[in-house]
Design a protein around this motif. Structure first.
Motif, PDB file in Angstrom:
ATOM      1  N   UNK A  54       0.826  -1.215   0.000  1.00 41.59           N
ATOM      2  CA  UNK A  54       0.000   0.000   0.000  1.00 41.59           C
ATOM      3  C   UNK A  54       0.860   1.265   0.000  1.00 41.59           C
ATOM      4  N   UNK A  55       1.960   1.228   0.722  1.00 38.40           N
ATOM      5  CA  UNK A  55       2.833   2.403   0.737  1.00 38.40           C
ATOM      6  C   UNK A  55       3.481   2.630  -0.630  1.00 38.40           C
ATOM      7  N   UNK A  56       3.886   1.548  -1.294  1.00 35.68           N
ATOM      8  CA  UNK A  56       4.453   1.694  -2.637  1.00 35.68           C
ATOM      9  C   UNK A  56       3.422   2.274  -3.594  1.00 35.68           C
ATOM     10  N   UNK A  57       2.175   1.818  -3.466  1.00 36.83           N
ATOM     11  CA  UNK A  57       1.114   2.363  -4.309  1.00 36.83           C
ATOM     12  C   UNK A  57       0.881   3.839  -4.019  1.00 36.83           C
ATOM     13  N   UNK A  58       0.935   4.194  -2.737  1.00 37.94           N
ATOM     14  CA  UNK A  58       0.708   5.591  -2.362  1.00 37.94           C
ATOM     15  C   UNK A  58       1.821   6.497  -2.867  1.00 37.94           C
ATOM     16  N   UNK A  59       3.048   5.984  -2.890  1.00 31.41           N
ATOM     17  CA  UNK A  59       4.156   6.756  -3.464  1.00 31.41           C
ATOM     18  C   UNK A  59       3.853   7.090  -4.922  1.00 31.41           C
ATOM     19  N   UNK A  60       3.370   6.085  -5.670  1.00 30.04           N
ATOM     20  CA  UNK A  60       3.050   6.319  -7.074  1.00 30.04           C
ATOM     21  C   UNK A  60       1.886   7.273  -7.255  1.00 30.04           C
ATOM     22  N   UNK A  61       0.838   7.101  -6.445  1.00 26.65           N
ATOM     23  CA  UNK A  61      -0.353   7.940  -6.575  1.00 26.65           C
ATOM     24  C   UNK A  61      -0.016   9.411  -6.330  1.00 26.65           C
ATOM     25  N   UNK A  62       0.673   9.667  -5.226  1.00 29.30           N
ATOM     26  CA  UNK A  62       0.958  11.058  -4.850  1.00 29.30           C
ATOM     27  C   UNK A  62       2.151  11.598  -5.631  1.00 29.30           C
ATOM     28  N   UNK A  84       5.231  15.430  -1.177  1.00 27.62           N
ATOM     29  CA  UNK A  84       4.407  14.572  -0.323  1.00 27.62           C
ATOM     30  C   UNK A  84       4.708  13.094  -0.578  1.00 27.62           C
ATOM     31  N   UNK A  85       4.930  12.736  -1.835  1.00 26.79           N
ATOM     32  CA  UNK A  85       5.298  11.358  -2.164  1.00 26.79           C
ATOM     33  C   UNK A  85       6.612  10.959  -1.522  1.00 26.79           C
ATOM     34  N   UNK A  86       7.553  11.894  -1.451  1.00 26.21           N
ATOM     35  CA  UNK A  86       8.829  11.621  -0.799  1.00 26.21           C
ATOM     36  C   UNK A  86       8.617  11.323   0.686  1.00 26.21           C
ATOM     37  N   UNK A  87       7.671  12.020   1.290  1.00 24.92           N
ATOM     38  CA  UNK A  87       7.351  11.755   2.688  1.00 24.92           C
ATOM     39  C   UNK A  87       6.837  10.337   2.889  1.00 24.92           C
TER      40      UNK A  87
END
Length: 402
Positions: A219-227, A383-386
């Motif tokens: 989920x975190x990897x997906x969130x990195x891509x989304x944001x 934000x994605x970097x965060x």
């Protein structure tokens, strides 16, 4: 040609077989990239043809992206027990038929539906193609193999998108969908001939694939891509308007603009694949702040034609460097459910597509101008970097399973 047969051939022959198989899969990416990104270069023609506003035309791009989001997990899970080659073939044929339906769509509502349908096989195809390509090479070359498959999408931005954009401007924007349909059918023939047959893993099941959704690192990897990737699409969606209204270019030069963007994507994809083989998270940590800086520079440079062209190449290159490490990260985070995990990367990137197109349309509707989406994108990259930092911190506490 079976994998067993390939293994009995000489190393040189096997290498050629692998290259042809990966090329066939990359052709699928070429078809997908052409249908996905040409719409952005033809946005003005679409607005005029359907008599809609710029934000409404942006919704057509969002509809495609949402199709990817829905289709990737559904097709990947339902196809878990199918041989990978057959699943890839079915997805490519679906893409071809869906694009032909866009050609005959009579109005805006029908076009929204057909663009949604066209997006359904996108993520699942790239997901299964990445799994197939990874299985054909040594583990130390997975990033390279994935980048070669994704290279079809980036090369589409150098060849397919500019040519389709020119054809759309000269002979009508709906011709795009005929072009994509023909490419898709050609790709199906190439995959049928060159991609080796592998039976579905005996332990494969829908439940096993869905198990990937239980892992926080997925989920975190997906969130990195989304944001983090949202800014890339916020910028690209409105690139034709930015180049003509801000940089003062003629509409006839838009194919050159998208070709430069595509060249940047090709370069970035290759570099991203190479450095991802050395350090997946290290690549992500470096690329996201680079995206943020590049988008701010693009917003400034867009006011002059020459500097706008330079930054179009730079933004395309730096943005594309993020895709191979994200794809590899998902495979690492869910090794026992690779098809779904890999497909979900494209769900994430197309949520980013929908998010970027939407937020870009919002700030344009507010009257902030056509460079405002790039500023929004820069904030998203930070934000994605965060999110990437949180993922790395959790991994140090609990390393990924082998």
């Amino acid at each position: 040609m079976t994998t067993t047969a390939v293994s009995k051939t000489s190393p040189k022959t096997r290498s050629r077989h692998v290259a042809l198989a990966i090329f066939s899969l990359a052709m699928g990416g070429f078809a997908i990239g052409t249908t996905e990104f040409t719409m952005m270069g033809l946005l003005k023609e679409v607005e005029q043809g359907l008599r809609i506003s710029t934000p409404e035309a942006g919704n057509l791009i969002s509809a495609y992206a949402l199709g990817v989001v829905v289709g990737a997990p559904v097709f990947a899970a339902l196809g878990a027990k199918l041989p990978r080659k057959q699943l890839a073939l079915g997805l490519m044929l679906f893409l071809s038929i869906a694009n032909l339906s866009s050609f005959i769509a009579p109005d805006y509502g029908t076009m929204l539906i057909s663009r949604f349908a066209s997006g359904l096989p996108h993520g699942a195809f790239f997901g299964i193609a990445a799994v197939i390509a990874s299985s054909l090479v040594a583990p130390t070359k997975r990033g390279w193999a994935i980048s070669m498959v994704m290279g079809g999408l980036t090369i589409a931005n150098v060849i397919g998108v500019p040519v389709a954009t020119w054809l759309g401007q000269a002979f009508g924007w709906r011709l795009l969908f005929i072009v994509v349909g023909v490419i898709g059918l050609t790709t199906s023939a190439l995959m049928w001939k060159f991609v080796p047959f592998e039976p579905a893993p005996p332990e494969a099941s829908i439940r096993r694939e869905l198990g990937a959704l239980k892992r926080i690192q997925v989920w975190l990897a997906l969130l990195i891509g989304i944001i983090g990737f949202g800014g890339f699409f916020a910028t690209y969606t409105y690139i034709a308007h930015t180049m003509t209204s801000v940089a003062g270019m003629q509409e006839a030069l838009i194919p050159l603009v998208v070709a430069l963007y595509g060249l940047g994507m090709v370069a970035g994809n290759i570099v991203g694949g190479r450095i991802a083989d050395k350090s997946v998270m290290g690549t992500i940590y470096r690329v996201l702040p680079a995206i943020a800086v590049a988008l701010v520079a693009y917003a400034v440079a867009a006011h002059w034609a020459w500097s706008a062209l330079v930054m179009v190449f730079v933004v395309g290159g730096i943005g594309s460097m993020l895709v191979p490490p994200l794809q590899t990260r998902l495979l690492d985070a869910s090794p026992d459910a690779p098809s779904l995990a890999s497909s979900l990367n494209h769900s994430a990137l197309n949520v980013a597509n929908a998010l970027g197109a939407f937020l870009g349309g919002v700030v344009i509707a507010w009257g902030w101008g056509y460079v405002a989406p790039a500023i929004v994108g820069s904030v998203l990259a930070v934000l994605g970097l965060g999110v990437a930092g949180i993922s790395g911190w959790l991994e140090r506490k609990k390393p990924l399973a082998a």
